[in-house]
Design a protein around this motif. Structure first.
Motif, PDB file in Angstrom:
ATOM      1  N   SER A   9       0.479  -1.497   0.151  1.00  0.00           N
ATOM      2  CA  SER A   9       0.129   0.211  -0.164  1.00  0.00           C
ATOM      3  C   SER A   9       1.156   0.997   0.014  1.00  0.00           C
ATOM      4  CB  SER A   9      -0.805   0.272   1.074  1.00  0.00           C
ATOM      5  OG  SER A   9      -0.248  -0.022   2.216  1.00  0.00           O
ATOM      6  N   LEU A  12       3.612   3.785  -4.611  1.00  0.00           N
ATOM      7  CA  LEU A  12       2.733   4.844  -5.075  1.00  0.00           C
ATOM      8  C   LEU A  12       2.008   4.281  -6.305  1.00  0.00           C
ATOM      9  CD1 LEU A  12       3.470   8.071  -4.669  1.00  0.00           C
ATOM     10  CD2 LEU A  12       1.277   6.753  -3.338  1.00  0.00           C
ATOM     11  N   LEU A  16      -1.190   7.133 -11.139  1.00  0.00           N
ATOM     12  CA  LEU A  16      -1.206   8.249 -10.120  1.00  0.00           C
ATOM     13  C   LEU A  16       0.363   9.509 -10.746  1.00  0.00           C
ATOM     14  CD1 LEU A  16      -2.741   9.603  -7.530  1.00  0.00           C
ATOM     15  CD2 LEU A  16      -0.574   8.328  -6.483  1.00  0.00           C
ATOM     16  N   ALA A 127      -7.907  10.374  -8.577  1.00  0.00           N
ATOM     17  CA  ALA A 127      -7.121  10.069  -7.314  1.00  0.00           C
ATOM     18  C   ALA A 127      -7.603   9.451  -5.687  1.00  0.00           C
ATOM     19  CB  ALA A 127      -6.431  11.645  -6.907  1.00  0.00           C
ATOM     20  N   ALA A 131      -7.148   6.469  -4.292  1.00  0.00           N
ATOM     21  CA  ALA A 131      -6.777   5.951  -3.119  1.00  0.00           C
ATOM     22  C   ALA A 131      -6.991   4.942  -1.813  1.00  0.00           C
ATOM     23  CB  ALA A 131      -6.286   6.933  -2.074  1.00  0.00           C
ATOM     24  N   ALA A 135      -5.396   6.662   3.082  1.00  0.00           N
ATOM     25  CA  ALA A 135      -3.712   7.192   1.701  1.00  0.00           C
ATOM     26  C   ALA A 135      -5.080   7.949   0.633  1.00  0.00           C
ATOM     27  CB  ALA A 135      -3.204   5.983   0.614  1.00  0.00           C
ATOM     28  N   GLN A 136      -5.823   8.832   0.712  1.00  0.00           N
ATOM     29  CA  GLN A 136      -6.317  10.110   0.004  1.00  0.00           C
ATOM     30  C   GLN A 136      -5.993  10.833   0.148  1.00  0.00           C
ATOM     31  OE1 GLN A 136     -10.028  11.534   0.942  1.00  0.00           O
ATOM     32  NE2 GLN A 136     -11.179  10.905  -0.579  1.00  0.00           N
ATOM     33  N   ARG A 138      -2.173  11.419   1.102  1.00  0.00           N
ATOM     34  CA  ARG A 138      -0.971  11.607   0.513  1.00  0.00           C
ATOM     35  C   ARG A 138      -1.349  11.559  -1.182  1.00  0.00           C
ATOM     36  NH1 ARG A 138       2.040   5.641  -0.155  1.00  0.00           N
ATOM     37  NH2 ARG A 138       4.389   6.475  -0.530  1.00  0.00           N
ATOM     38  N   TYR A 139      -2.435  10.342  -1.984  1.00  0.00           N
ATOM     39  CA  TYR A 139      -2.532  10.419  -3.310  1.00  0.00           C
ATOM     40  C   TYR A 139      -3.178  11.892  -3.400  1.00  0.00           C
ATOM     41  CZ  TYR A 139      -2.915   5.341  -3.940  1.00  0.00           C
ATOM     42  OH  TYR A 139      -1.787   4.129  -4.060  1.00  0.00           O
ATOM     43  N   VAL A 142       0.471  13.965  -3.919  1.00  0.00           N
ATOM     44  CA  VAL A 142       0.759  13.289  -5.760  1.00  0.00           C
ATOM     45  C   VAL A 142       0.406  14.647  -6.523  1.00  0.00           C
ATOM     46  CG1 VAL A 142       2.055  12.176  -7.076  1.00  0.00           C
ATOM     47  CG2 VAL A 142       1.226  11.284  -4.601  1.00  0.00           C
ATOM     48  N   ASP A 271      -3.649  12.729   5.588  1.00  0.00           N
ATOM     49  CA  ASP A 271      -3.957  10.916   6.409  1.00  0.00           C
ATOM     50  C   ASP A 271      -3.750  10.931   7.341  1.00  0.00           C
ATOM     51  OD1 ASP A 271      -4.579  10.168   3.618  1.00  0.00           O
ATOM     52  OD2 ASP A 271      -2.632  10.065   3.259  1.00  0.00           O
TER      53      ASP A 271
END
Length: 411
Positions: A9, A12, A16, A127, A131, A135-136, A138-139, A142, A271
């Motif tokens: 997980s 990435l 993405l 995104a 995710a 981890a939303q 973090r995505y 990016v 997150d």
């Protein structure tokens, strides 16, 4: 959670980074023409102020078109919307490169802005939906980093290309990057479904949702203050550390690099702590660094090194806004109106950008550049106060971020 699962997980996915490239292309298209305005004006036989309206029109059309097109495209799969929008974006930039006159170029810019608006909202929605749980942020960070990277990669490279080969080369570059992104999206993006069929009234629900409108207002105020400082950073630098050759160029690069780091760090903070706490952290840090910048210019105690430290810290927080605010918007809107709400928030960002330039110019005309960070601090204080109000999101998302949009279909 097993170690193997945690490791998987933490990696990435390739799609993405395709969305990163997508936002790099659309953001570069917005900013790049500012670096070639004299060449455009000379080639098309118009004044530089008239050429400057190509920037203004792009921003206004983007702001107004984002929520409107989000409603129109809400039922379509996100991959379809993003890929088709990028294809039209490429066509618009090819048309800009081939434009025989000013009004042809203006029309191409309008189409490109509309495409960029819908692509940006769809990319953020993809995104968030793609995710893994927790981890939303973090995505989203990016994807946001693609917009930030345009400030110190795409824009300088495009401006150099325009100076070396003519302004039309910049649009050929954007079209090429957009084409690569479109192919990448079509081949790799997760299958995120569109929203369920619903009456127009329900699709426009974010316009009536207090929690969504609060987040849009937070974005508008933060963009107005933060981008006011950025817009007049050159004048501010001359006031604090006049005579430092090359300092502004270094600071602009520093803003881009620190802003890129800020977007990624803010995603992780979202997150870990949830969008509410993450947003307050970003806005609080943004307000504090602008206050320090105000003290710096009034005290006369600054120098190149101190100025660079302050500007670098400011950029981390200023460009860290998008991950927590986008996650908060998604939580406030609920799964049935995520893309529309995101587009509405993007409008708030672009309207704030427009206000930043106008209000900053008025402040300089009335009181001088020293008061720009002071007014910016006041706007950020208002944004922080609004973000701190105890308004509960529809999804009740106050802990670590989770997707509030339709989930991506498993592959």
């Amino acid at each position: 959670m097993s170690t193997a699962h945690s490791s998987a997980s933490s990696r990435l996915p390739g799609w993405l980074f395709v969305l990163f490239l997508t936002l790099l292309a659309t953001a570069t298209d917005e900013f790049i023409i500012a670096g070639v305005l004299p060449q455009v004006a000379d080639d098309l036989s118009v004044s530089v102020p008239a050429a400057g309206q190509l920037v203004t029109v792009f921003a206004v059309v983007y702001a107004l078109g984002a929520p409107t097109l989000a409603v129109v495209c809400a039922r379509l799969p996100r991959r379809t919307v993003t890929a088709a929008g990028l294809a039209l974006f490429v066509v618009a930039n090819v048309a800009a490169a081939l434009a025989p006159g000013y009004w042809w170029l203006m029309a191409a810019r309008v189409v490109a802005a509309l495409c960029a608006a819908v692509v940006t909202a769809a990319a953020f929605a993809t995104a968030a939906a793609g995710a893994p749980r927790g981890a939303q942020g973090r995505y989203l960070g990016v994807v946001t980093a693609g917009m930030t990277a345009a400030l110190f990669t795409g824009v300088p490279v495009g401006s150099w290309l325009g100076g070396a080969f003519g302004w039309r080369a910049t649009f050929w570059l954007i079209a090429a990057v957009g084409a690569v992104a479109a192919l990448g999206v079509a081949a790799t993006a997760p299958a995120v479904p569109g929203e369920e069929p619903a009456p127009l009234r329900r699709r426009l629900a974010p316009l009536r949702e207090p929690a969504v409108l609060r987040m849009v207002a937070v974005t508008f105020l933060a963009a107005s203050g933060g981008l006011m400082f950025y817009t007049y950073l050159g004048a501010y630098t001359a006031e604090v550390a006049s005579g430092s050759w090359g300092l502004l160029s270094f600071l602009l690069f520093l803003v881009g690099a620190a802003g890129l780091a800020g977007a990624l760090l803010a995603g992780r903070a979202t997150d870990a702590w949830g969008p509410d706490r993450g947003l307050r952290l970003v806005l609080g840090g943004h307000t504090l660094t602008l206050a320090v910048a105000t003290v710096l210019v009034f005290s006369g105690a600054g120098g190149p090194v101190v100025l660079a430290v302050v500007v670098g810290c400011w950029a981390v927080f200023a460009w860290g806004l998008n991950p927590p605010v986008q996650a908060g918007v998604l939580a406030a809107a609920g799964p049935e109106a995520g893309m529309t709400a995101l587009a509405l928030n993007i409008s708030g960002l672009y309207l704030g950008t427009g206000v930043a330039g106008a209000l900053g110019g008025a402040v300089i005309g009335a009181a001088g550049v020293r008061y720009v960070p002071a007014v910016a601090t006041a706007l950020l204080l208002c944004s922080f106060a609004l973000a701190s109000l105890p308004v509960r999101a529809r999804g009740g998302l106050t802990g670590p971020a989770t997707a509030a949009v339709p989930s991506a279909a498993p592959k």
